[in-house]
Scaffold this active site. Structure first.
Site, PDB file in Angstrom:
ATOM      1  N   GLY A 123     -53.911   5.084   7.784  1.00 20.00           N
ATOM      2  CA  GLY A 123     -55.153   4.306   7.753  1.00 20.00           C
ATOM      3  C   GLY A 123     -55.645   4.072   9.169  1.00 20.00           C
ATOM      4  N   VAL A 196     -29.046  -6.884  18.058  1.00 18.68           N
ATOM      5  CA  VAL A 196     -28.738  -6.873  16.632  1.00 18.68           C
ATOM      6  C   VAL A 196     -28.392  -5.469  16.133  1.00 18.68           C
ATOM      7  CG1 VAL A 196     -29.436  -7.927  14.485  1.00 18.68           C
ATOM      8  CG2 VAL A 196     -30.581  -8.598  16.557  1.00 18.68           C
ATOM      9  N   GLU A 216     -24.563  -3.316  27.864  1.00 19.49           N
ATOM     10  CA  GLU A 216     -25.611  -4.341  27.759  1.00 19.49           C
ATOM     11  C   GLU A 216     -26.090  -4.732  29.155  1.00 19.49           C
ATOM     12  OE1 GLU A 216     -27.490  -6.158  25.491  1.00 19.49           O
ATOM     13  OE2 GLU A 216     -28.203  -7.236  27.255  1.00 19.49           O
ATOM     14  N   SER A 282     -30.641   1.022  21.585  1.00 17.76           N
ATOM     15  CA  SER A 282     -31.191  -0.102  20.793  1.00 17.76           C
ATOM     16  C   SER A 282     -31.501  -1.231  21.765  1.00 17.76           C
ATOM     17  CB  SER A 282     -30.187  -0.534  19.726  1.00 17.76           C
ATOM     18  OG  SER A 282     -28.884  -0.654  20.274  1.00 17.76           O
ATOM     19  N   GLY A 284     -34.512  -2.939  21.843  1.00 22.91           N
ATOM     20  CA  GLY A 284     -35.700  -3.653  21.395  1.00 22.91           C
ATOM     21  C   GLY A 284     -36.734  -2.701  20.796  1.00 22.91           C
ATOM     22  N   HIS A 457     -16.401 -26.697  -5.502  1.00 20.82           N
ATOM     23  CA  HIS A 457     -15.087 -26.386  -4.943  1.00 20.82           C
ATOM     24  C   HIS A 457     -14.396 -25.346  -5.816  1.00 20.82           C
ATOM     25  CE1 HIS A 457     -11.257 -26.929  -2.957  1.00 20.82           C
ATOM     26  NE2 HIS A 457     -10.696 -26.960  -4.152  1.00 20.82           N
TER      27      HIS A 457
HETATM   28  P1  FAD Z   1     -42.713  -2.132   9.133  1.00 21.91           P
HETATM   29  O1  FAD Z   1     -41.587  -2.400   8.233  1.00 21.91           O
HETATM   30  O2  FAD Z   1     -42.440  -1.343  10.363  1.00 21.91           O
HETATM   31  O3  FAD Z   1     -43.797  -1.374   8.263  1.00 21.91           O
HETATM   32  C1  FAD Z   1     -44.947  -0.848   8.796  1.00 21.91           C
HETATM   33  C2  FAD Z   1     -45.443   0.272   7.886  1.00 21.91           C
HETATM   34  O4  FAD Z   1     -46.736   0.630   8.270  1.00 21.91           O
HETATM   35  C3  FAD Z   1     -44.597   1.539   7.957  1.00 21.91           C
HETATM   36  O5  FAD Z   1     -44.353   2.031   6.657  1.00 21.91           O
HETATM   37  C4  FAD Z   1     -45.500   2.517   8.712  1.00 21.91           C
HETATM   38  O6  FAD Z   1     -45.304   3.861   8.322  1.00 21.91           O
HETATM   39  C5  FAD Z   1     -46.851   2.035   8.255  1.00 21.91           C
HETATM   40  N1  FAD Z   1     -47.949   2.375   9.158  1.00 21.91           N
HETATM   41  C6  FAD Z   1     -48.014   2.196  10.496  1.00 21.91           C
HETATM   42  N2  FAD Z   1     -49.230   2.572  10.952  1.00 21.91           N
HETATM   43  C7  FAD Z   1     -49.926   2.975   9.870  1.00 21.91           C
HETATM   44  C8  FAD Z   1     -51.225   3.462   9.684  1.00 21.91           C
HETATM   45  N3  FAD Z   1     -52.086   3.569  10.706  1.00 21.91           N
HETATM   46  N4  FAD Z   1     -51.616   3.806   8.439  1.00 21.91           N
HETATM   47  C9  FAD Z   1     -50.765   3.687   7.375  1.00 21.91           C
HETATM   48  N5  FAD Z   1     -49.520   3.223   7.503  1.00 21.91           N
HETATM   49  C10 FAD Z   1     -49.113   2.880   8.727  1.00 21.91           C
HETATM   50  N6  FAD Z   1     -35.076  -7.537   9.673  1.00 21.91           N
HETATM   51  C11 FAD Z   1     -34.498  -8.464   8.899  1.00 21.91           C
HETATM   52  O7  FAD Z   1     -35.136  -9.487   8.607  1.00 21.91           O
HETATM   53  N7  FAD Z   1     -33.228  -8.304   8.413  1.00 21.91           N
HETATM   54  C12 FAD Z   1     -32.495  -7.202   8.696  1.00 21.91           C
HETATM   55  O8  FAD Z   1     -31.359  -7.079   8.245  1.00 21.91           O
HETATM   56  C13 FAD Z   1     -33.071  -6.205   9.513  1.00 21.91           C
HETATM   57  N8  FAD Z   1     -32.387  -5.084   9.823  1.00 21.91           N
HETATM   58  C14 FAD Z   1     -32.971  -4.146  10.587  1.00 21.91           C
HETATM   59  C15 FAD Z   1     -32.226  -3.020  10.928  1.00 21.91           C
HETATM   60  C16 FAD Z   1     -32.769  -2.046  11.728  1.00 21.91           C
HETATM   61  C17 FAD Z   1     -31.949  -0.828  12.074  1.00 21.91           C
HETATM   62  C18 FAD Z   1     -34.111  -2.180  12.188  1.00 21.91           C
HETATM   63  C19 FAD Z   1     -34.745  -1.115  13.026  1.00 21.91           C
HETATM   64  C20 FAD Z   1     -34.851  -3.295  11.868  1.00 21.91           C
HETATM   65  C21 FAD Z   1     -34.286  -4.291  11.070  1.00 21.91           C
HETATM   66  N9  FAD Z   1     -34.985  -5.451  10.752  1.00 21.91           N
HETATM   67  C22 FAD Z   1     -34.390  -6.409   9.985  1.00 21.91           C
HETATM   68  C23 FAD Z   1     -36.363  -5.673  11.214  1.00 21.91           C
HETATM   69  C24 FAD Z   1     -37.362  -5.318  10.092  1.00 21.91           C
HETATM   70  O9  FAD Z   1     -37.149  -3.995   9.675  1.00 21.91           O
HETATM   71  C25 FAD Z   1     -38.778  -5.506  10.572  1.00 21.91           C
HETATM   72  O10 FAD Z   1     -38.942  -6.789  11.127  1.00 21.91           O
HETATM   73  C26 FAD Z   1     -39.751  -5.330   9.428  1.00 21.91           C
HETATM   74  O11 FAD Z   1     -39.639  -4.050   8.855  1.00 21.91           O
HETATM   75  C27 FAD Z   1     -41.185  -5.557   9.895  1.00 21.91           C
HETATM   76  O12 FAD Z   1     -42.047  -5.411   8.817  1.00 21.91           O
HETATM   77  P2  FAD Z   1     -43.546  -4.930   9.022  1.00 21.91           P
HETATM   78  O13 FAD Z   1     -44.142  -4.890   7.660  1.00 21.91           O
HETATM   79  O14 FAD Z   1     -44.181  -5.724  10.068  1.00 21.91           O
HETATM   80  O15 FAD Z   1     -43.447  -3.445   9.616  1.00 21.91           O
HETATM   81  P1  NAI Z   2     -32.552  -6.682  20.423  1.00 22.19           P
HETATM   82  O1  NAI Z   2     -33.692  -7.323  21.097  1.00 22.19           O
HETATM   83  O2  NAI Z   2     -31.848  -7.396  19.345  1.00 22.19           O
HETATM   84  O3  NAI Z   2     -31.451  -6.287  21.498  1.00 22.19           O
HETATM   85  C1  NAI Z   2     -31.738  -5.451  22.569  1.00 22.19           C
HETATM   86  C2  NAI Z   2     -30.641  -5.607  23.602  1.00 22.19           C
HETATM   87  O4  NAI Z   2     -30.777  -4.576  24.552  1.00 22.19           O
HETATM   88  C3  NAI Z   2     -30.720  -6.944  24.346  1.00 22.19           C
HETATM   89  O5  NAI Z   2     -29.454  -7.548  24.363  1.00 22.19           O
HETATM   90  C4  NAI Z   2     -31.195  -6.536  25.727  1.00 22.19           C
HETATM   91  O6  NAI Z   2     -30.723  -7.379  26.748  1.00 22.19           O
HETATM   92  C5  NAI Z   2     -30.613  -5.139  25.845  1.00 22.19           C
HETATM   93  N1  NAI Z   2     -31.329  -4.265  26.778  1.00 22.19           N
HETATM   94  C6  NAI Z   2     -32.676  -4.132  26.937  1.00 22.19           C
HETATM   95  N2  NAI Z   2     -32.936  -3.204  27.859  1.00 22.19           N
HETATM   96  C7  NAI Z   2     -31.738  -2.729  28.296  1.00 22.19           C
HETATM   97  C8  NAI Z   2     -31.360  -1.741  29.251  1.00 22.19           C
HETATM   98  N3  NAI Z   2     -32.268  -1.040  29.935  1.00 22.19           N
HETATM   99  N4  NAI Z   2     -30.044  -1.518  29.458  1.00 22.19           N
HETATM  100  C9  NAI Z   2     -29.106  -2.205  28.754  1.00 22.19           C
HETATM  101  N5  NAI Z   2     -29.407  -3.162  27.847  1.00 22.19           N
HETATM  102  C10 NAI Z   2     -30.710  -3.408  27.613  1.00 22.19           C
HETATM  103  O7  NAI Z   2     -33.138  -5.267  19.924  1.00 22.19           O
HETATM  104  P2  NAI Z   2     -32.564  -4.205  18.908  1.00 22.19           P
HETATM  105  O8  NAI Z   2     -31.100  -4.343  18.708  1.00 22.19           O
HETATM  106  O9  NAI Z   2     -33.120  -2.910  19.374  1.00 22.19           O
HETATM  107  O10 NAI Z   2     -33.259  -4.601  17.566  1.00 22.19           O
HETATM  108  C11 NAI Z   2     -34.677  -4.713  17.521  1.00 22.19           C
HETATM  109  C12 NAI Z   2     -35.086  -5.801  16.603  1.00 22.19           C
HETATM  110  O11 NAI Z   2     -34.930  -5.389  15.253  1.00 22.19           O
HETATM  111  C13 NAI Z   2     -34.268  -7.078  16.702  1.00 22.19           C
HETATM  112  O12 NAI Z   2     -34.683  -7.884  17.759  1.00 22.19           O
HETATM  113  C14 NAI Z   2     -34.550  -7.714  15.389  1.00 22.19           C
HETATM  114  O13 NAI Z   2     -35.785  -8.363  15.469  1.00 22.19           O
HETATM  115  C15 NAI Z   2     -34.662  -6.522  14.459  1.00 22.19           C
HETATM  116  N6  NAI Z   2     -33.393  -6.352  13.745  1.00 22.19           N
HETATM  117  C16 NAI Z   2     -32.968  -7.362  12.942  1.00 22.19           C
HETATM  118  C17 NAI Z   2     -31.780  -7.264  12.263  1.00 22.19           C
HETATM  119  C18 NAI Z   2     -31.324  -8.400  11.434  1.00 22.19           C
HETATM  120  O14 NAI Z   2     -32.119  -9.291  11.186  1.00 22.19           O
HETATM  121  N7  NAI Z   2     -30.076  -8.417  10.984  1.00 22.19           N
HETATM  122  C19 NAI Z   2     -30.942  -6.065  12.353  1.00 22.19           C
HETATM  123  C20 NAI Z   2     -31.457  -5.093  13.278  1.00 22.19           C
HETATM  124  C21 NAI Z   2     -32.652  -5.232  13.915  1.00 22.19           C
END
Ligand code: FAD
Ligand code: NAI
Length: 478
Positions: A123, A196, A216, A282, A284, A457
């Protein structure tokens, strides 16, 4: 092709977008959702990062790898042993893919059930005319709507000069597919960033047999987490065999056909190298507006590339809203969902509300880490007078029966009013335990409120009650 008119068009079908679309449809709006994610056959795969390469697949692999770890290391104490324990990584990945597909299909079903029109493709804004926004799908102007909700999510941040190839240098996407061709875990895995993703994915592949080193940049481990919890977590992860090195500076990364070499300076400034089979980066995520053509309607972005919104998710353009990872705030699926619901309700003239102070966080390692509200270090920095109560799972009957007594529940309450200000949990099912604390904080409960409520409990939740009792220095079981 004639333009179809909708009341609300949502761009992006992740947790922010698909939930916004469903809520808007529930409220009586003619709603469309556009999502471009493709499954391996090129078909639609709504659910975004969360469903396809985030929350859901990572938790599937965390579960599978934890079963393997338990069978290898913990079942014997229950009197259960097995010879010749095998692991079939390809099958584990296939199961994860099935779980993902169930969720994709579930969202398509929900769209049908709620009469949301789904468009598979990219979109983009075309322009605005007569109070309507025109949106193209895959380049063809197709839709018009009064309200647009942008929910285009985020992408993994690459190290400068080191793009992801998903073969050796992996984002979260590749990190969830390691072993797809070899059928085995890597021998040596490097992770840059002990956040994370680094901890969750590092845990998965360590359990499956990889030697995992996490580099890190920050000198402090899990700086955003309560200090007591972070200290306990560092101790436990080290014991599990995760080699986490803090305060490093990455100098260079070289890939070859066989692996990756990372050159870095350690915390003392000494030059080091790390040779691994695969490297997860990973560090950010960055907000995603690629291909959205925000210029066509003059949407304002900040210096990080996030769409600028106010507390109500309103952008600088009338009737254009943005939610989830593409805007400020924590990048969490449940935060995106809450914003999606609130925006749909605001479009309907209701008072949608998200309380950003009580968004829970969970890190799904073992033990799990979960928290809500302020950390002890934040309260100290604010100069706020508080009382702390802590209860160890070691003293909880259910945790002993589970054979999982690591960690504790820590509750922080205002010194004068006793209002709960934060709860920090490291231990079994912390992800579930934190929910009670979020509810308590939403209702401005005091620690005494929790202490006076009957908890079943034996249950792990008794540890939350005991932590509340500990605030008043009167635990019963410790
Ligand atoms: P997204 O989930 O990124 O969805 C965006 C969607 O928009 C995608 O499908 C993309 O294809 C689509 N899109 C983008 N641009 C366009 C366009 N122009 N037209 C049409 N479609 C488009 N969060 C948690 O709360 N708990 C967790 O356990 C957790 N684990 C995670 C593990 C990993 C490995 C990662 C990477 C993230 C994790 N997160 C977790 C974070 C979570 O995935 C995101 O915060 C969440 O998906 C954000 O939702 P969103 O709808 O903003 O974006
Ligand atoms: P993060 O922000 O959790 O961690 C990134 C880490 O990388 C930080 O500790 C930072 O200090 C370090 N870092 C940054 N630049 C660096 C460098 N140049 N060299 C070495 N270390 C460096 O980001 P992450 O793990 O990529 O996850 C992204 C986001 O996805 C999270 O912040 C979270 O919002 C979401 N997520 C949530 C999960 C959950 O809710 N369980 C699981 C996985 C992701």
């Amino acid at each position: 092709m004639s333009t179809q008119q909708f009341d609300v068009v949502v761009i992006g079908g992740g947790p922010g977008g698909y939930i916004a679309a469903i809520r808007a449809a529930q409220l009586g709006f003619n709603t469309a959702c556009i999502d471009e994610w493709k499954n391996d056959k090129g078909g639609p795969a709504p659910g975004g990062t969360c469903t396809n390469v985030g929350c859901i697949p990572s938790k599937a692999l965390l579960q599978s790898s934890e079963h393997y770890e338990h069978l290898n290391h913990h079942f014997a104490e229950h009197g259960i042993t097995a010879d010749n324990v095998q692991i079939d990584v390809a099958k584990m990945l296939a199961r994860k893919d099935t779980v993902v597909k169930q969720n994709n299909d579930g969202i398509l079903y929900l769209f049908k059930k709620n009469k949301v029109s789904f468009f598979h493709g990219r979109g983009a804004f075309v322009g605005a005319k007569d109070g309507l926004y025109e949106i193209s799908v895959n380049g063809t102007p197709t839709l018009a709507a009064k309200h647009v909700v942008v929910a285009t999510g985020s992408n993994a941040r690459a190290l400068p000069g080191t793009p992801f190839d998903e073969e050796r240098i992996l984002s979260n996407d590749g990190a969830l597919r390691i072993g797809a061709s070899s059928g085995a875990a890597p021998k040596k895995l490097g992770v840059i960033g002990a956040g994370v993703i680094g901890l969750e994915m590092g845990s998965v592949w360590r359990r499956l047999g990889a030697e995992v080193t996490v580099l890190e940049g920050m000198p402090t481990f899990l700086a955003a987490v309560d200090e007591g919890v972070a200290k306990e977590a560092a101790k436990v992860f080290k014991k599990q065999g995760l080699d986490i090195q803090l305060g490093v500076k990455i100098d260079g990364i070289k890939t070859s056909k066989t692996g990756v070499t990372v050159s870095y300076a350690d915390a003392k400034g000494e030059a080091k190298t790390l040779a691994v089979d695969k490297l997860i980066v990973s560090i950010g995520r960055v907000p995603n507006t690629i291909g959205l053509n925000v210029e066509a309607v003059g949407l304002k972005l900040d210096e990080r590339g996030a769409i600028v919104v106010d507390a109500d998710c309103k952008t600088n353009q009338p009737n254009v809203w943005a939610v989830g990872d593409v805007v400020r705030g924590p990048m969490l699926a449940h935060k995106a969902e809450e914003e999606g619901v609130a925006v749909a309700e605001r479009i309907a003239g209701q008072h949608g509300h998200v309380d950003f102070d009580i968004i829970p966080w969970v890190i799904y390692t073992s033990p799990e880490i979960a928290w809500v509200g302020k950390t002890e270090q934040q309260l100290k920095a604010e100069g706020r007078a508080y009382k702390a109560g802590q209860f160890p799972f070691m003293a909880n009957g259910r945790a002993r029966a589970l054979g999982d007594t690591t960690g504790f529940v820590k509750m922080l309450a205002d010194a004068k009013t006793d209002e709960i200000l934060g709860v920090h949990i490291i231990g079994p099912f912390a992800s579930e335990l934190v929910a009670e604390c979020v509810v308590a904080m939403a209702f401005k409960a005091s620690s005494e409120d929790i202490a006076r409520i009957c908890h079943a409990h034996p249950s792990l939740s008794e540890s939350t009650k005991e932590a509340a009792l500990a605030v008043d220095k009167r635990t019963l079981n410790f």
